[in-house]
Design a protein around this motif. Structure first.
Motif, mmCIF file in Angstrom:
data_model
loop_
_atom_site.group_PDB
_atom_site.id
_atom_site.type_symbol
_atom_site.label_atom_id
_atom_site.label_comp_id
_atom_site.label_asym_id
_atom_site.label_seq_id
_atom_site.Cartn_x
_atom_site.Cartn_y
_atom_site.Cartn_z
ATOM 1 N N THR A 166 0.676 -1.155 0.127
ATOM 2 C CA THR A 166 -0.084 -0.013 0.118
ATOM 3 C C THR A 166 1.072 1.236 0.097
ATOM 4 O O THR A 166 0.261 2.422 -0.213
ATOM 5 C CB THR A 166 -0.902 -0.118 1.669
ATOM 6 N N ASP A 167 2.158 1.235 0.724
ATOM 7 C CA ASP A 167 2.655 2.441 0.376
ATOM 8 C C ASP A 167 4.186 1.985 0.730
ATOM 9 O O ASP A 167 4.748 0.854 0.356
ATOM 10 C CB ASP A 167 3.073 2.538 1.955
ATOM 11 N N ILE A 168 4.968 2.958 -0.798
ATOM 12 C CA ILE A 168 6.277 2.407 -0.980
ATOM 13 C C ILE A 168 7.285 3.219 -0.420
ATOM 14 O O ILE A 168 7.077 5.011 -0.893
ATOM 15 C CB ILE A 168 7.094 2.990 -2.562
ATOM 16 N N PRO A 169 7.820 3.746 0.865
ATOM 17 C CA PRO A 169 8.669 4.038 1.645
ATOM 18 C C PRO A 169 10.055 4.938 1.347
ATOM 19 O O PRO A 169 10.039 4.500 -0.032
ATOM 20 C CB PRO A 169 8.963 2.848 3.196
ATOM 21 N N GLU A 170 10.287 5.998 2.623
ATOM 22 C CA GLU A 170 11.201 6.497 2.480
ATOM 23 C C GLU A 170 12.849 5.719 1.608
ATOM 24 O O GLU A 170 13.046 4.303 2.664
ATOM 25 C CB GLU A 170 12.308 7.681 2.700
ATOM 26 N N GLY A 171 13.394 5.872 0.245
ATOM 27 C CA GLY A 171 14.826 4.799 -0.071
ATOM 28 C C GLY A 171 15.019 3.857 -0.452
ATOM 29 O O GLY A 171 15.133 3.465 -0.288
ATOM 30 N N ALA A 172 13.294 2.941 -0.237
ATOM 31 C CA ALA A 172 13.065 1.959 -0.363
ATOM 32 C C ALA A 172 14.328 0.781 -1.646
ATOM 33 O O ALA A 172 14.265 0.523 -1.317
ATOM 34 C CB ALA A 172 11.470 1.383 -0.612
ATOM 35 N N PHE A 173 13.842 2.108 -2.545
ATOM 36 C CA PHE A 173 14.731 1.216 -3.882
ATOM 37 C C PHE A 173 16.059 2.932 -4.436
ATOM 38 O O PHE A 173 16.482 2.251 -5.602
ATOM 39 C CB PHE A 173 13.891 1.391 -5.195
ATOM 40 N N GLU A 174 16.384 3.227 -3.521
ATOM 41 C CA GLU A 174 17.528 4.335 -3.908
ATOM 42 C C GLU A 174 18.327 3.602 -3.802
ATOM 43 O O GLU A 174 19.333 2.677 -2.977
ATOM 44 C CB GLU A 174 18.232 5.110 -2.094
ATOM 45 N N GLY A 175 19.271 4.354 -5.270
ATOM 46 C CA GLY A 175 21.063 3.624 -5.570
ATOM 47 C C GLY A 175 20.440 1.922 -6.297
ATOM 48 O O GLY A 175 21.657 1.618 -6.424
ATOM 49 N N CYS A 176 19.511 2.205 -6.360
ATOM 50 C CA CYS A 176 19.402 0.816 -7.581
ATOM 51 C C CYS A 176 19.657 1.315 -8.887
ATOM 52 O O CYS A 176 18.268 1.566 -10.145
ATOM 53 C CB CYS A 176 17.695 0.020 -7.438
ATOM 54 N N THR A 177 21.057 1.315 -9.440
ATOM 55 C CA THR A 177 21.019 1.939 -10.569
ATOM 56 C C THR A 177 20.475 1.071 -11.837
ATOM 57 O O THR A 177 20.875 2.215 -12.825
ATOM 58 C CB THR A 177 22.788 2.620 -10.336
ATOM 59 N N SER A 178 20.414 -0.395 -11.714
ATOM 60 C CA SER A 178 19.908 -0.881 -13.017
ATOM 61 C C SER A 178 18.976 -1.161 -13.032
ATOM 62 O O SER A 178 18.464 -1.001 -14.452
ATOM 63 C CB SER A 178 21.018 -2.469 -12.528
ATOM 64 N N LEU A 179 17.857 -0.585 -12.422
ATOM 65 C CA LEU A 179 16.212 -0.728 -12.651
ATOM 66 C C LEU A 179 15.858 -0.030 -13.631
ATOM 67 O O LEU A 179 16.204 1.308 -13.713
ATOM 68 C CB LEU A 179 16.489 -0.210 -11.206
ATOM 69 N N THR A 180 15.476 -0.858 -14.533
ATOM 70 C CA THR A 180 14.985 -0.205 -15.775
ATOM 71 C C THR A 180 13.612 -0.048 -15.916
ATOM 72 O O THR A 180 13.329 0.916 -16.763
ATOM 73 C CB THR A 180 15.078 -1.132 -17.077
ATOM 74 N N ASP A 181 12.624 -0.629 -15.245
ATOM 75 C CA ASP A 181 11.519 -0.416 -14.768
ATOM 76 C C ASP A 181 10.357 -0.821 -13.743
ATOM 77 O O ASP A 181 11.354 -1.831 -13.477
ATOM 78 C CB ASP A 181 10.313 -1.224 -16.481
ATOM 79 N N ILE A 182 9.624 -0.367 -13.101
ATOM 80 C CA ILE A 182 9.019 -0.963 -12.173
ATOM 81 C C ILE A 182 7.595 -0.905 -12.199
ATOM 82 O O ILE A 182 7.007 0.081 -13.049
ATOM 83 C CB ILE A 182 9.447 0.037 -11.041
ATOM 84 N N LEU A 183 7.078 -1.637 -12.003
ATOM 85 C CA LEU A 183 5.615 -1.876 -11.727
ATOM 86 C C LEU A 183 4.990 -1.404 -10.494
ATOM 87 O O LEU A 183 4.814 -2.238 -9.930
ATOM 88 C CB LEU A 183 4.810 -3.498 -12.117
ATOM 89 N N ILE A 184 4.356 -0.454 -10.628
ATOM 90 C CA ILE A 184 3.117 -0.052 -8.809
ATOM 91 C C ILE A 184 1.955 -0.264 -9.025
ATOM 92 O O ILE A 184 0.900 -0.672 -9.215
ATOM 93 C CB ILE A 184 3.730 1.523 -9.040
ATOM 94 N N PRO A 185 2.071 -1.391 -7.914
ATOM 95 C CA PRO A 185 0.796 -2.026 -7.713
ATOM 96 C C PRO A 185 -0.457 -1.310 -7.648
ATOM 97 O O PRO A 185 -0.327 -0.480 -7.291
ATOM 98 C CB PRO A 185 1.283 -3.207 -6.832
ATOM 99 N N GLU A 186 -1.820 -1.579 -7.640
ATOM 100 C CA GLU A 186 -3.202 -0.871 -8.124
ATOM 101 C C GLU A 186 -3.318 -0.491 -6.676
ATOM 102 O O GLU A 186 -3.917 0.609 -6.522
ATOM 103 C CB GLU A 186 -4.045 -0.984 -8.425
ATOM 104 N N GLN A 187 -2.799 -1.050 -5.539
ATOM 105 C CA GLN A 187 -3.405 -0.775 -4.000
ATOM 106 C C GLN A 187 -2.256 0.706 -3.483
ATOM 107 O O GLN A 187 -2.356 1.189 -2.447
ATOM 108 C CB GLN A 187 -3.573 -1.896 -2.646
#
Length: 251
Positions: A166-187
């Motif tokens: 339900t929530d994506i908090p501070e810094g959860a994926f900070e510095g994930c430099t290779s991340l190309t895409d992300i899917l945010i769930p509907e909730q």
């Protein structure tokens, strides 16, 4: 006073029992420490002051037996595997539902984590600094992740987030430099300002929410990111102060 003393003695015995710790050797030859947290339940509390003693592929058992009693493994305690730099992979059992704060902090050789479908929460900084970690799939039962949970996981290209989040908090994926895409769930209803700070490869964010989530700042992503949203919610995103400034595409 006579009534209080027996009660106090009973309380002290209960505390001592709940704090019972023991160690056992897994079939793969790894020594793991367990702490009794409830009747018939234990958490893994491997002593992280000796991180060099644990390495390779860790397969955590569903249950353990000690002094004639059977215990179900239900959690990984705070800091349990922190700084275990020789661990290559971890498989957690389907009896487990919590991973504590800093549980795998700076396990720099950890490449694969197999999370059970029963898992419901992952604590703050749990996998921070796991620089060898590759793609991560969060089971749908996960409804809570802590701050900086995957910060600095520089090799992860894809995160599959749980539908229960339900929530994506501070810094959860900070510095994930290779991340190309992300899917945010509907909730998901809120995305903190620094959730994705420091990315380099991210170009596409897919949001399944019909109601645009509330961002923690005016620009949660750089302008180069394209936001893909449900067609029925396109106008709502376009009218949003935060999301309307991005290139929007309908799913």
């Amino acid at each position: 006073m006579k009534k209080i003393l027996p009660l106090l003695a009973f309380t002290l015995l209960a505390v001592a029992a709940s704090a019972q710790t023991f160690n056992l050797t897994t079939p793969s030859g790894h020594v793991l420490y367990y702490s009794v947290v409830d009747e018939g339940q234990v958490n893994i509390v491997f002593h992280a002051e000796y991180p060099e003693l644990l390495g390779g592929d860790i397969d955590v058992p569903r249950s353990v037996k000690y002094n004639g009693a059977n215990y179900i493994v239900t959690g990984v305690a705070d800091g349990a595997f922190a700084n275990c730099i020789r661990i290559k992979s971890v498989t957690l059992p389907t009896t487990l539902y919590t991973i504590g704060d800093r549980a795998f902090l700076r396990c720099t050789d950890l490449r694969i984590v197999r999370l059970p479908k029963t898992l419901s929460s992952i604590g703050a900084h749990a996998f921070e600094g796991c620089t060898a970690l590759v793609d991560v799939v969060l089971p749908n039962a996960v409804s809570e992740i802590g701050e900086y949970v995957f910060a600095g996981c520089a090799n992860v290209r894809h995160f599959v987030l749980s539908h229960g989040l339900t929530d994506i908090p501070e810094g959860a994926f900070e510095g994930c430099t290779s991340l190309t895409d992300i899917l945010i769930p509907e909730q998901v209803s809120t995305i903190a300002c620094t959730s994705f700070k420091g990315y380099k490869a991210l170009t596409v964010v897919v949001m399944l929410n019909n109601l645009p989530p509330t961002p923690g700042c005016e620009e949660p992503f750089g302008r180069e990111v394209t936001i893909r949203v449900p067609a029925r919610a396109f106008d709502a995103y376009k009218a949003s102060t935060a999301w309307g400034q991005y290139t929007l595409q309908s799913l």
